[in-house]
Structure formats: structure tokens, C-alpha cells
Design an enzyme around this catalytic site. Structure first.
Site, PDB file in Angstrom:
ATOM      1  N   LYS A 120      10.071  -6.358   8.224  1.00 41.49           N
ATOM      2  CA  LYS A 120       9.400  -5.565   7.184  1.00 41.49           C
ATOM      3  C   LYS A 120       9.849  -6.011   5.778  1.00 41.49           C
ATOM      4  O   LYS A 120       9.021  -6.221   4.889  1.00 41.49           O
ATOM      5  CB  LYS A 120       9.693  -4.074   7.376  1.00 41.49           C
ATOM      6  N   ASP A 138       5.503   0.228   6.877  1.00 45.20           N
ATOM      7  CA  ASP A 138       6.574   1.224   6.872  1.00 45.20           C
ATOM      8  C   ASP A 138       6.042   2.504   7.512  1.00 45.20           C
ATOM      9  O   ASP A 138       4.912   2.537   8.021  1.00 45.20           O
ATOM     10  CB  ASP A 138       7.083   1.474   5.444  1.00 45.20           C
TER      11      ASP A 138
END
Ligand code: SF4
Length: 211
Positions: A120, A138
Site C-alpha cells: 500500500k 486503504d
């Protein structure tokens, strides 16, 4: 959800916010990298409070490495997991200095080789700094993709891959910021603000409040 709806969703998000930006404060790629590492399980607001002070003292891999873990902890101790974040950041700075000439690399494998940097975080850097068409998913984007049926998936990776495949190409570079802001301020976890949502008529969430 069909392609026309997806296009409409991003057209509206783009019209409402033509130049979306991360809410993390940064001046350089390195500052953003550290801010993103610090943002795990912390709000952008709390991270900004820490980095404003930290970057006055140290804002390069050399300077933060020279600061050392104990001193770095003093700057970030309002954040969750600050000890492990400090440890990872010091290790990452060492690698940046010794292997990468203190330059944040535009390369997924090299980014993910840095302690504290997962997929991420690498996606945020590749997208925000290097403008690559990748998607950092997220908790907000995961929820929004599933609720709206924009790109439903059981895992973060499944949602990421679907979003990259399904978001109209013209919108992919900025899509991360539009989705994160929409999830953070409108399609919030507990009670989405459907009544003031600019994509309400396009969203396929079956449990909209009041429906
Ligand atoms: S209509 Fe409601 S559920 Fe759908 S995106 Fe907007 S806020 Fe979220």
C-alpha cells in the site's frame, strides 16, 4: 456496476475536486515516504503534527538516520506503534543512504524492500510522486469499493486489481485521492452521508440509510 456508471462517478468526483491531493503534508518524495509509513493506524492530522516538527530538524535519510531511533521516537510518540515505526524508519533510511544514494526509488520492488514499506505504501509513492497508474487501497477505499459495487472484493488485493482494471483510464492517476477523500468524509464507516453524496444515484449500496 456497468462502465457508464463508473465513468459518471469519476466524472463527478473530478468535477468537484479537479486537483485532488493527499492530506499528508510533504515537500519532497522522502518526506511523503516517511509520512505514509507513519500513517499506518494513525490519522493524517496526527502525522502532520509530528512531521512538522520532525522535518524542521531532519528531513533527509542521512539526517533521520543520524538522529537515531530514540530521538526519532520523541517526535512521533503520539502515534500508534511509534516504536516499531521508528525502528523501521531508521532501518529504511540506512538502506536509502547506502544502497539508493538517498533517493526514493520509482520501483515497486525497491520500495517494498524498505522496512515498514508494504504494497500500500509503495502504491501511494508510485502514484502520488511518480504518477503511475496504480491504486493504494486503504480501509476507506476498500469500504467504498464494496459498498458502491464499484469494485467489490473480499481482499484488499482483489479490490486493488479490480479498481486498476475497471477505473476509466483518464481517471486512474487521481482516483486514489478522490476515493480516499470520499470515503473519509462522505461514505464514512458508521453512517454514510448518502443524503449529501454526489454519486448517490449511481451508487449500488443496498443499505443506504433512509432507503
Ligand atoms: S450513496 Fe451512500 S453508500 Fe453510496 S457512496 Fe454515497 S455515501 Fe457511500
Amino acid at each position: 456496476m456497468n462502465a457508464e456508471k463508473r465513468y459518471q462517478i469519476f466524472s463527478r468526483l473530478a468535477a468537484a475536486n479537479p486537483e485532488p491531493k493527499t492530506e499528508l503534508e510533504y515537500q519532497t518524495p522522502f518526506e511523503l515516504l516517511i509520512a505514509v509509513v507513519l500513517s499506518a493506524q494513525s490519522t493524517d492530522k496526527a502525522v502532520n503534527i509530528c512531521t512538522r516538527e520532525l522535518y524542521k530538524v531532519a528531513n533527509t535519510p542521512e539526517a533521520i538516520y543520524a538522529l537515531g531511533q530514540a530521538q526519532l521516537e520523541v517526535f512521533i510518540n503520539r502515534l500508534g506503534l511509534y516504536r516499531s515505526k521508528a525502528k523501521h524508519i531508521i532501518e529504511a533510511c540506512k538502506i536509502l543512504v547506502e544502497k539508493y544514494d538517498s533517493i526514493v526509488p520509482a520501483n515497486r520492488e525497491m520500495l517494498e524492500a524498505l522496512p515498514g514499506v508494504g504494497r500500500k505504501t509503495a502504491n501511494v509513492i508510485l502514484n502520488t510522486i511518480f504518477r503511475q497508474p496504480v491504486m493504494a487501497v486503504d480501509t476507506h477505499i476498500f469500504r467504498l469499493a464494496n459498498r458502491t459495487k464499484l469494485a467489490p472484493g473480499k481482499t484488499v488485493r482483489e479490490v486493488e486489481d479490480r479498481l486498476v482494471r475497471l477505473i476509466p483510464k483518464d481517471f486512474l492517476i487521481d482516483a486514489h485521492h478522490w476515493l480516499i477523500l470520499h470515503g473519509r468524509y462522505v461514505c464514512i464507516a458508521r453512517k454514510p452521508k448518502c443524503e449529501s453524496c454526489l454519486i448517490e444515484d449511481l451508487c449500488e449500496y443496498p443499505a443506504k440509510p433512509g432507503k
